[in-house]
Design an enzyme around this catalytic site. Sequence first.
Site, PDB file in Angstrom:
ATOM      1  CD  GLU A  57      -8.378  12.792   3.386  1.00  0.00           C
ATOM      2  OE1 GLU A  57      -7.901  13.463   2.732  1.00  0.00           O
ATOM      3  OE2 GLU A  57      -8.674  11.602   3.298  1.00  0.00           O
ATOM      4  CG  ASP A  81      -5.784  -0.734   2.984  1.00  0.00           C
ATOM      5  OD1 ASP A  81      -6.072  -1.798   3.600  1.00  0.00           O
ATOM      6  OD2 ASP A  81      -4.796   0.015   3.379  1.00  0.00           O
ATOM      7  CE1 TYR A 101      -0.962   8.719   3.421  1.00  0.00           C
ATOM      8  CE2 TYR A 101       1.087   9.967   3.960  1.00  0.00           C
ATOM      9  CZ  TYR A 101      -0.305   9.630   4.141  1.00  0.00           C
ATOM     10  OH  TYR A 101      -0.762  10.458   5.316  1.00  0.00           O
ATOM     11  CD  GLN A 132      -3.252   3.961  10.530  1.00  0.00           C
ATOM     12  OE1 GLN A 132      -4.471   3.957  10.273  1.00  0.00           O
ATOM     13  NE2 GLN A 132      -2.484   4.509   9.552  1.00  0.00           N
ATOM     14  CB  THR A 164      -7.621  -4.969   1.593  1.00  0.00           C
ATOM     15  OG1 THR A 164      -6.600  -4.457   2.876  1.00  0.00           O
ATOM     16  CG2 THR A 164      -7.654  -3.986   0.580  1.00  0.00           C
ATOM     17  CD  GLU A 202      -6.403   4.187   4.290  1.00  0.00           C
ATOM     18  OE1 GLU A 202      -5.909   5.048   5.227  1.00  0.00           O
ATOM     19  OE2 GLU A 202      -5.655   3.653   3.579  1.00  0.00           O
ATOM     20  CE1 TYR A 249       2.382   7.252  13.124  1.00  0.00           C
ATOM     21  CE2 TYR A 249       0.930   6.973  14.749  1.00  0.00           C
ATOM     22  CZ  TYR A 249       1.754   7.603  14.150  1.00  0.00           C
ATOM     23  OH  TYR A 249       2.058   9.162  14.267  1.00  0.00           O
ATOM     24  CE  LYS A 303      -4.130   2.063   7.132  1.00  0.00           C
ATOM     25  NZ  LYS A 303      -4.727   2.847   6.070  1.00  0.00           N
ATOM     26  NE  ARG A 313      -8.190   6.240   9.106  1.00  0.00           N
ATOM     27  CZ  ARG A 313      -7.575   6.411   7.877  1.00  0.00           C
ATOM     28  NH1 ARG A 313      -6.223   5.912   8.203  1.00  0.00           N
ATOM     29  NH2 ARG A 313      -8.089   6.348   6.864  1.00  0.00           N
ATOM     30  CG  ASP A 330      -2.122   0.873   1.013  1.00  0.00           C
ATOM     31  OD1 ASP A 330      -2.738   1.150  -0.122  1.00  0.00           O
ATOM     32  OD2 ASP A 330      -2.503   1.434   1.881  1.00  0.00           O
ATOM     33  CG  HIS A 339      -5.273  10.766   2.284  1.00  0.00           C
ATOM     34  ND1 HIS A 339      -6.235  10.606   3.127  1.00  0.00           N
ATOM     35  CD2 HIS A 339      -4.358   9.603   2.824  1.00  0.00           C
ATOM     36  CE1 HIS A 339      -6.066   9.673   4.217  1.00  0.00           C
ATOM     37  NE2 HIS A 339      -4.752   9.040   3.872  1.00  0.00           N
ATOM     38  CB  THR A 395      -6.536   7.792   1.168  1.00  0.00           C
ATOM     39  OG1 THR A 395      -6.691   6.727   2.136  1.00  0.00           O
ATOM     40  CG2 THR A 395      -7.819   8.263   0.905  1.00  0.00           C
ATOM     41  NE  ARG A 411       3.641  15.258  10.083  1.00  0.00           N
ATOM     42  CZ  ARG A 411       3.015  14.152   9.518  1.00  0.00           C
ATOM     43  NH1 ARG A 411       2.618  13.179  10.274  1.00  0.00           N
ATOM     44  NH2 ARG A 411       2.734  14.089   8.284  1.00  0.00           N
ATOM     45  CD  GLU A 436      -5.460   2.517  -0.620  1.00  0.00           C
ATOM     46  OE1 GLU A 436      -4.807   1.881  -1.558  1.00  0.00           O
ATOM     47  OE2 GLU A 436      -5.329   2.288   0.529  1.00  0.00           O
TER      48      GLU A 436
END
Length: 432
Positions: free
Chosen positions: A377, A246, A138, A253, A270, A212, A257, A266, A250, A136, A143, A363, A152, A214
Amino acid sequence: MASTWVPDVSPDTPFSLANIPFGIVSSSADPAPHAAIAIGIHVLDLKALSSHATFHDVFPALKNHPGIFSKPTLNEFAALGRPVHREIRKTIQDLLSSETSRPEALKDNAELREKALLSQRNVKMHLPMNIGDYTDFYAGFHHAYSVGALFRGPQKALQPNYTHLPVGYHGRASSIVVSGTPIKRPVGQIIIDPTAEPKQPTTAPSRRLDIELELGCFISTPNEMGSSIKVTDAEDHIFGYVILNDWSARDIQTWEYIPLGPFNGKNFATTISPWVVLADALDPFRTKCLDNWTPLQPYLNENKKESIFDIELQVDLITPQGDATTISTTSSKYLMWSFPQMIAHHSLGGCPMRTGDILGTGTISGPTPNEKGSLLELSEGGKKDVMLYGMDVRRFLKDGDTVVMRGICGKPGEKVGFGDCVGRILAATPVQ
């Protein structure tokens, strides 16, 4: 594109003559999974078609591959390579065309039509490929930016490596399922009170179950271990594409993670759409990747300017009461990295790609609020209600919710689509 003699093929069908996607089906008459293609509301049973005496005259490229469409997966067919896929697809298009050059092969053969042309309602779809590995990525810029900004802040939304390479991680192939398979809510370690110090997890069903949106890519031909695939050759290693959801827990995760990335958040499920759209079918819908302001390493530089696709994507959420709401509409054009770049980077160190391996884009989201490919999101990190039909709301998925993802491109009469990518959430198994 010519019209087809096959009855009841609507101009709005995603399975027009311009498509010819491949899948694996079974029926009451033949319960063993085997190959077929979709056309309108029908499937053309390729196992039944290959039983006809003239099959190898019509498909000379398959003369040395008897029974290839009787296999329970498409791996053996995929491994023949893109030139063969192209020839077989064009031949099937000719057989199904109103102006076919071989009417006796199917159109005027009533006995064979009866055996080979079936209603989609009368077949069961199966996982199209035997999937050895799943990676997978990114690659969806919007996203990556919006999720990074949530955690952040805008100034540090993207990690320093993001524009230098296609970021990815190895997923779990054993939990990839075909559309329509129910999805059980996962159990894992979660933090109930994020403000408490020290952090104290509890083992419980996920409370922040997400989606997600994809695009997935299947590998056709492999490379040897220790060798790499050039970005300019990577297209030759692609079999076709699917819509991919996917599913993501959350809260599981978030706790697990650091430092190695996603794991139980995850790996529980899927979902992919049932039909593999061959690479050639999407060629007319190529477009340019999002601009990358960073000079790339030479192995990632593509000769083609148009290396991704403009596929209209849609996500519907259906509540347990049966009320459906479209919660997102976006496009696969919002990618910063193409599949050839992902393949080139994946194999750079000598990793052997194998027939049936699947790569996910990560995503896909657009720049506007209604173009987000995840509830994370859409709900701004679980802080905002997503309005549904009938004044219902969601921040994350509830038990009984059904998610339907679709992808389609092309004009009426020539549309290319994947079929629905569907999963319904079941309650978690009680924690022992």
